[in-house]
Design a protein around this motif. Structure first.
Motif, PDB file in Angstrom:
ATOM      1  N   ASP A  23       0.807  -1.217   0.000  1.00 31.30           N
ATOM      2  CA  ASP A  23       0.000   0.000   0.000  1.00 31.30           C
ATOM      3  C   ASP A  23       0.844   1.272   0.000  1.00 31.30           C
ATOM      4  OD1 ASP A  23      -2.462  -1.323   0.004  1.00 31.30           O
ATOM      5  OD2 ASP A  23      -2.447  -1.523   2.187  1.00 31.30           O
ATOM      6  N   ASP A  24       2.145   1.120   0.117  1.00 32.74           N
ATOM      7  CA  ASP A  24       3.044   2.278   0.133  1.00 32.74           C
ATOM      8  C   ASP A  24       3.484   2.584  -1.290  1.00 32.74           C
ATOM      9  OD1 ASP A  24       4.979   4.196   0.445  1.00 32.74           O
ATOM     10  OD2 ASP A  24       6.077   3.144   2.013  1.00 32.74           O
ATOM     11  N   TYR A 152      -1.200  15.438   4.857  1.00 33.97           N
ATOM     12  CA  TYR A 152      -1.362  14.006   5.116  1.00 33.97           C
ATOM     13  C   TYR A 152      -2.842  13.617   5.168  1.00 33.97           C
ATOM     14  CZ  TYR A 152       3.588  13.299   6.496  1.00 33.97           C
ATOM     15  OH  TYR A 152       4.951  13.178   6.528  1.00 33.97           O
ATOM     16  N   LEU A 155      -4.243  13.659   1.693  1.00 35.17           N
ATOM     17  CA  LEU A 155      -3.756  12.514   0.919  1.00 35.17           C
ATOM     18  C   LEU A 155      -4.559  11.268   1.267  1.00 35.17           C
ATOM     19  CD1 LEU A 155      -1.433  12.034  -1.126  1.00 35.17           C
ATOM     20  CD2 LEU A 155      -0.031  11.290   0.801  1.00 35.17           C
ATOM     21  N   ALA A 156      -4.826  11.085   2.556  1.00 35.67           N
ATOM     22  CA  ALA A 156      -5.609   9.929   2.987  1.00 35.67           C
ATOM     23  C   ALA A 156      -7.072  10.059   2.578  1.00 35.67           C
ATOM     24  CB  ALA A 156      -5.486   9.757   4.497  1.00 35.67           C
ATOM     25  N   ARG A 159      -6.910   8.877  -1.045  1.00 35.62           N
ATOM     26  CA  ARG A 159      -6.395   7.533  -1.318  1.00 35.62           C
ATOM     27  C   ARG A 159      -6.699   6.625  -0.122  1.00 35.62           C
ATOM     28  NH1 ARG A 159      -1.597   4.331  -0.994  1.00 35.62           N
ATOM     29  NH2 ARG A 159      -1.248   3.189  -2.927  1.00 35.62           N
ATOM     30  N   SER A 162      -4.119   4.638   1.830  1.00 36.18           N
ATOM     31  CA  SER A 162      -3.143   5.344   2.664  1.00 36.18           C
ATOM     32  C   SER A 162      -3.698   5.727   4.031  1.00 36.18           C
ATOM     33  CB  SER A 162      -2.661   6.616   1.945  1.00 36.18           C
ATOM     34  OG  SER A 162      -1.907   6.293   0.800  1.00 36.18           O
ATOM     35  N   ARG A 163      -4.958   5.459   4.286  1.00 37.63           N
ATOM     36  CA  ARG A 163      -5.563   5.917   5.535  1.00 37.63           C
ATOM     37  C   ARG A 163      -4.943   5.259   6.756  1.00 37.63           C
ATOM     38  NH1 ARG A 163     -11.781   6.356   3.155  1.00 37.63           N
ATOM     39  NH2 ARG A 163     -11.260   8.127   1.795  1.00 37.63           N
ATOM     40  N   TYR A 165      -1.986   4.987   7.403  1.00 35.01           N
ATOM     41  CA  TYR A 165      -0.823   5.758   7.833  1.00 35.01           C
ATOM     42  C   TYR A 165      -1.235   7.005   8.620  1.00 35.01           C
ATOM     43  CZ  TYR A 165       1.091   2.930   4.040  1.00 35.01           C
ATOM     44  OH  TYR A 165       1.422   1.882   3.207  1.00 35.01           O
ATOM     45  N   TRP A 176       1.677   9.087  10.217  1.00 33.79           N
ATOM     46  CA  TRP A 176       1.840  10.354   9.501  1.00 33.79           C
ATOM     47  C   TRP A 176       1.506  11.535  10.406  1.00 33.79           C
ATOM     48  CZ3 TRP A 176      -0.988   9.483   4.157  1.00 33.79           C
ATOM     49  CH2 TRP A 176      -0.126   8.781   3.292  1.00 33.79           C
TER      50      TRP A 176
END
Length: 203
Positions: A23-24, A152, A155-156, A159, A162-163, A165, A176
């Motif tokens: 996922d990264d 951050y 971004l989450a 996406r 990415s949540r 993080y 994050w």
């Protein structure tokens, strides 16, 4: 301010060892250094003519520190920014590349010191950062940290993969967010309730 080597060592410690999380978007990393970075720098550590996961795994923490200082601090000219900004921008440069500088450039523009958000620290960005620091010496580093935290979250938002993080499994702050808040004065940290409200729409 701490010297750059101390800051770089702290970044390496935060990044941890080898990881290859699907996922990264950065792919496989070791001490925060990605496979793509190692290929860009030509780091064939095992000398087999290929730069692959074996080389990533072979990278040690001391090598990562040197990579970060040279390629994520000096070459992007973070050393030309006001000292109070350098630790957080450096940390974000490792974590998000040129977006670290774009976040700063958008902040400077919002403060009335307009620059192009191109991710490059040139004379105009340097001058704008110096002027902003003079205008708000006790607040600019916190403002950058808050802008970074907002980046951050956004971004989450965009996406879902990415949540994890930004939000921990128990619903608390993810890596994050705690990373960004590590560079923000405690009075500007979000409370647990504020964080949960911010991520409430995520599933």
């Amino acid at each position: 301010m701490q010297d750059v080597r101390t800051i770089a060592r702290a970044i390496v410690a935060r990044e941890g060892g080898f990881a290859d999380d699907p996922d990264d978007p950065g792919g496989a990393t070791n001490h925060g250094v990605t496979l793509a970075t190692m290929r860009r720098l030509g780091l064939d550590l095992d000398g087999d003519g290929r730069i692959d996961l074996r080389d990533v795994k072979a990278l040690d923490a001391a090598q990562a520190v040197e990579i970060f200082i040279e390629h994520y601090f000096r070459r992007p000219r973070i050393d030309r920014l006001p000292e109070a900004l350098q630790p957080s921008v450096f940390d974000m440069q490792v974590n998000a590349g040129a977006n670290a500088v774009r976040i700063l450039q958008r902040l400077l523009t919002a403060m009335g010191f307009a620059v192009v958000a191109d991710g490059i620290i040139g004379p105009r960005t340097e001058a704008a950062a110096a002027a902003a620091m003079q205008a708000a010496p006790g607040h600019l580093a916190d403002a950058y940290g808050v802008a970074r935290r907002n980046y951050y979250y956004a971004l989450a938002d965009a996406r879902p993969a990415s949540r994890k993080y930004a939000r921990a499994r128990d619903g608390g702050k993810g890596g994050w967010i705690t990373r960004a808040e590590g560079f923000i004065a405690p009075r500007f940290h979000l409370s647990a309730a504020q964080h949960r409200e911010r991520v409430a729409a995520w599933h």
